[in-house]
Design a protein around this motif. Structure first.
Motif, short mmCIF file in Angstrom:
data_model
loop_
_atom_site.label_atom_id
_atom_site.label_comp_id
_atom_site.label_asym_id
_atom_site.label_seq_id
_atom_site.Cartn_x
_atom_site.Cartn_y
_atom_site.Cartn_z
N GLY A 146 0.87 -1.37 0.10
CA GLY A 146 -0.11 0.05 -0.21
C GLY A 146 0.62 1.27 -0.08
N TRP A 147 1.95 1.42 1.01
CA TRP A 147 2.86 2.54 0.95
C TRP A 147 3.55 2.37 -0.45
CZ3 TRP A 147 2.49 6.09 4.25
CH2 TRP A 147 1.83 6.11 5.27
N VAL A 148 3.83 1.32 -1.16
CA VAL A 148 4.44 1.33 -2.22
C VAL A 148 4.04 2.28 -3.50
CG1 VAL A 148 5.77 0.17 -4.10
CG2 VAL A 148 6.24 -0.55 -1.63
N LEU A 149 2.63 1.63 -3.60
CA LEU A 149 1.79 2.28 -4.50
C LEU A 149 1.29 3.65 -4.50
CD1 LEU A 149 -0.84 -0.83 -4.62
CD2 LEU A 149 0.79 0.21 -6.41
N ILE A 150 1.24 4.18 -3.05
CA ILE A 150 0.97 5.26 -3.07
C ILE A 150 2.19 6.21 -3.27
CG2 ILE A 150 0.44 7.39 -1.23
CD1 ILE A 150 -1.77 5.72 -2.17
N GLY A 151 3.26 5.90 -2.99
CA GLY A 151 4.57 6.60 -3.43
C GLY A 151 4.74 6.57 -4.94
N LEU A 152 4.46 5.40 -5.69
CA LEU A 152 4.71 5.37 -7.03
C LEU A 152 3.40 6.06 -7.69
CD1 LEU A 152 5.29 1.49 -7.42
CD2 LEU A 152 6.90 3.66 -7.84
N LEU A 153 2.25 6.26 -6.92
CA LEU A 153 1.40 7.04 -7.67
C LEU A 153 1.70 8.57 -7.62
CD1 LEU A 153 -1.50 7.25 -8.59
CD2 LEU A 153 -2.58 7.40 -6.18
N VAL A 154 2.29 9.03 -6.49
CA VAL A 154 2.60 10.40 -6.27
C VAL A 154 3.58 10.68 -7.43
CG1 VAL A 154 4.04 12.05 -4.74
CG2 VAL A 154 2.13 10.58 -3.88
N ILE A 155 4.63 9.82 -7.63
CA ILE A 155 5.65 9.94 -8.84
C ILE A 155 4.98 9.84 -10.14
CG2 ILE A 155 7.59 8.74 -10.02
CD1 ILE A 155 8.30 7.49 -7.33
N HIS A 156 4.15 9.12 -10.60
CA HIS A 156 3.35 9.15 -11.77
C HIS A 156 2.66 10.30 -12.03
CE1 HIS A 156 1.34 7.62 -15.03
NE2 HIS A 156 0.32 7.74 -14.77
N ILE A 157 2.00 10.72 -11.05
CA ILE A 157 1.03 12.26 -11.00
C ILE A 157 2.11 13.26 -11.23
CG2 ILE A 157 -0.06 13.74 -9.74
CD1 ILE A 157 -1.48 11.49 -8.23
N ALA A 158 3.45 13.42 -10.65
CA ALA A 158 4.25 14.38 -10.82
C ALA A 158 4.78 14.37 -12.11
CB ALA A 158 5.34 14.25 -9.85
N VAL A 159 5.16 13.20 -12.93
CA VAL A 159 5.72 13.17 -14.11
C VAL A 159 4.58 13.56 -15.16
CG1 VAL A 159 6.34 11.42 -15.67
CG2 VAL A 159 7.29 11.35 -13.39
N LYS A 160 3.45 13.20 -14.98
CA LYS A 160 2.35 13.49 -15.85
C LYS A 160 1.52 14.62 -15.72
CE LYS A 160 3.15 9.90 -18.53
NZ LYS A 160 3.59 10.06 -19.94
N LEU A 161 2.17 15.46 -14.63
CA LEU A 161 1.29 16.49 -14.13
C LEU A 161 0.97 17.46 -15.25
CD1 LEU A 161 -0.21 17.78 -11.71
CD2 LEU A 161 1.86 19.11 -11.14
N PRO A 162 1.78 18.00 -16.28
CA PRO A 162 1.49 18.79 -17.33
C PRO A 162 0.24 18.25 -18.11
CG PRO A 162 3.77 18.51 -17.22
CD PRO A 162 3.22 17.57 -16.16
N VAL A 163 0.43 16.95 -18.57
CA VAL A 163 -1.00 16.25 -19.34
C VAL A 163 -2.05 16.36 -18.44
CG1 VAL A 163 -1.73 14.43 -20.41
CG2 VAL A 163 0.79 14.97 -20.58
N ILE A 164 -2.00 16.01 -17.26
CA ILE A 164 -3.17 16.03 -16.29
C ILE A 164 -3.87 17.16 -16.27
CG2 ILE A 164 -4.11 15.45 -14.06
CD1 ILE A 164 -1.73 13.39 -13.71
N THR A 165 -3.06 18.40 -16.00
CA THR A 165 -3.42 19.68 -15.80
C THR A 165 -4.14 20.17 -16.98
OG1 THR A 165 -1.61 20.36 -14.25
CG2 THR A 165 -2.88 22.18 -15.26
N ARG A 166 -3.70 20.00 -18.21
CA ARG A 166 -4.16 20.37 -19.45
C ARG A 166 -5.48 19.81 -19.91
NH1 ARG A 166 -0.88 21.38 -25.20
NH2 ARG A 166 -2.51 22.19 -26.23
N TYR A 167 -5.65 18.40 -19.10
CA TYR A 167 -6.79 17.65 -19.72
C TYR A 167 -7.58 17.32 -18.61
CZ TYR A 167 -4.94 17.36 -24.49
OH TYR A 167 -4.39 17.55 -25.91
N TRP A 168 -7.67 17.68 -17.45
CA TRP A 168 -8.37 17.60 -16.25
C TRP A 168 -9.88 17.89 -16.68
CZ3 TRP A 168 -7.62 14.93 -12.11
CH2 TRP A 168 -8.38 15.04 -10.82
N ASN A 169 -10.23 19.00 -17.25
CA ASN A 169 -11.61 19.46 -17.59
C ASN A 169 -11.82 19.95 -18.86
OD1 ASN A 169 -12.60 19.28 -14.73
ND2 ASN A 169 -11.60 21.17 -14.42
#
Length: 420
Positions: A146-169
């Motif tokens: 569970g801790w490993v997944l949350i850490g990896l999720l944070v890394i994934h979100i950080a890496v993809k943040l520009p795409v996520i921000t652009r396409y969130w809405n």
């Protein structure tokens, strides 16, 4: 090789394989993981509390809701994760596969995240059936993952943040149309230039060779996948896997509980059973006429036979059994309040207790109960269940029942209660 990869990506192009759809499914999957993580932490620390921790005893069905939600969101992760993998599948054909050290770390973290996610939700599902076809301890590995997944999720979100921000809405737009034209070769150099600006790609005979992060191709005549159809399929699949199992926790869905390992009202005295007396090897000791419950407080011990416990003031309560596997069942319990027994022994109001079962082996043959539960008026040494003498499978001759506690901590076949 570049041309082969490009052709593979083009063949896999679909209206649903675009950044917007990846963001939509990704935020649902991320929310499910976060809910699972939060409710899982709560369950873990209920079972293995730190010294300073105290827990709410109201509402009395609190754990029934939190753990039921934990299992439901975990099950919902299956179709959501498969949907996300379907969307990003063309990335496997990226060329070059690695563009540098940072890109290598990004791809490695995503691969680890996907692998750990599949392991985590799979072992969690199998745990609900109490099937453990692996050599490692489930609880410890599930907690660590569970801790490993949350850490990896944070890394994934950080890496993809520009795409996520652009396409969130943002709905699919002309940006995607430009890329579709570049992939299909329909609009010439302007479309290619725009695709390079947006996605870092162009056709194989161009000068730029960066891979597509995502592809959104113009629907071809042979394409059978639409955005609306894809989302409908994901929604129906998620609703089905949740709806056909959630009845083990939530009564309104009990009638359609087809796949969960437990069903309400099925079991001795109308309550399901997890661990049996045969598994615990307690039948002889529990049925022995010489059985007694020993209370130990500040060096003083006193033993009560079952008849002596029945002679004390009795209290009836309505409390659920809510197990870590996600099932729960409301029931009527009758017995002696634990705080009354503590007062008979002149225990300090801040005293916590250790509960010891006749079961000699097992992870929960000994459990701890914080003072918030000891002093709660709903906490009983239960002697009856649903108007009948407690069945052996439910903990005869006496068991613990308290509000807001996991079923594994509602100790059956009580032998001893001692102050700690």
């Amino acid at each position: 090789m570049r041309r082969l990869m490009y052709e593979a990506q083009r063949a896999l192009a679909s209206p649903v394989r675009n950044p917007r759809m990846a963001t939509v499914i990704g935020r649902l999957l991320g929310a499910a993981f976060l809910i699972c993580f939060g409710t899982g932490l709560y369950s873990h620390f209920l079972q293995e509390p730190l010294d300073w921790m105290r827990f709410a005893t109201r509402p009395e069905f609190l754990y029934q809701v939190t753990q039921g939600t934990h299992i439901i969101t975990g099950i919902a992760c299956f179709p959501l994760l498969l949907a996300k993998l379907y969307i990003v599948f063309p990335n496997l054909f990226a060329y070059p596969p690695v563009r540098g050290f940072v890109h290598f770390l990004e791809r490695a973290s995503i691969a680890l995240f996907v692998g750990a996610s599949l392991v985590q939700i799979t072992i969690g599902l199998l745990n609900t059936y109490q099937w453990y076809p692996w050599p490692f301890p489930f609880r410890q590995v599930h907690f660590a993952l569970g801790w490993v997944l949350i850490g990896l999720l944070v890394i994934h979100i950080a890496v993809k943040l520009p795409v996520i921000t652009r396409y969130w809405n943002k709905s699919p737009s002309s940006d995607d149309e430009h890329l579709s034209d570049a992939v299909s070769g329909d609009r010439g150099s302007d479309a290619e230039a725009e695709a390079v600006r947006l996605w870092g790609t162009t056709r194989p005979n161009g000068v730029t060779g960066r891979v597509l992060d995502y592809i959104d191709a113009t629907p071809r005549a042979a394409s059978r996948v639409s955005r609306r159809g894809f989302l409908t399929t994901v929604g129906v699949a998620t609703t089905a896997v949740v709806g056909l199992t959630a009845g083990q926790t939530f009564t309104p869905l009990n009638a359609v509980n087809l796949f969960a390992p437990r069903k309400k009202g099925v079991g001795q005295q109308g309550v399901p059973v997890n661990r049996t007396s045969a598994q615990a090897k307690v039948a002889d000791a529990a049925m022995a006429p010489a059985w007694s419950l020993t209370l130990a407080v500040s060096g003083t011990e006193r033993s009560f036979t079952r008849d002596e416990l029945l002679a004390l003031p009795q209290t009836s309560v309505q409390l659920p059994i809510a197990c870590v596997e996600g099932w729960s069942q409301m029931a009527s319990w009758r017995g002696v309040r634990l705080r009354d027994l503590a007062d008979l022994m002149n225990a300090d109001p801040d005293t916590s207790f250790r509960l010891i079962s006749l079961e000699e082996r097992g992870s929960f043959s000994k459990t701890q109960m914080g003072r918030e539960y000891v002093r709660d008026p709903l906490t009983l040494v239960a002697l009856e269940l649903n108007g009948e003498t407690l069945d052996l499978e439910h903990g005869y001759p006496a068991r613990m029942i308290a509000p807001g506690r996991p079923g594994v901590l509602q100790t059956k076949w009580l032998s001893r209660i001692e102050a700690i």
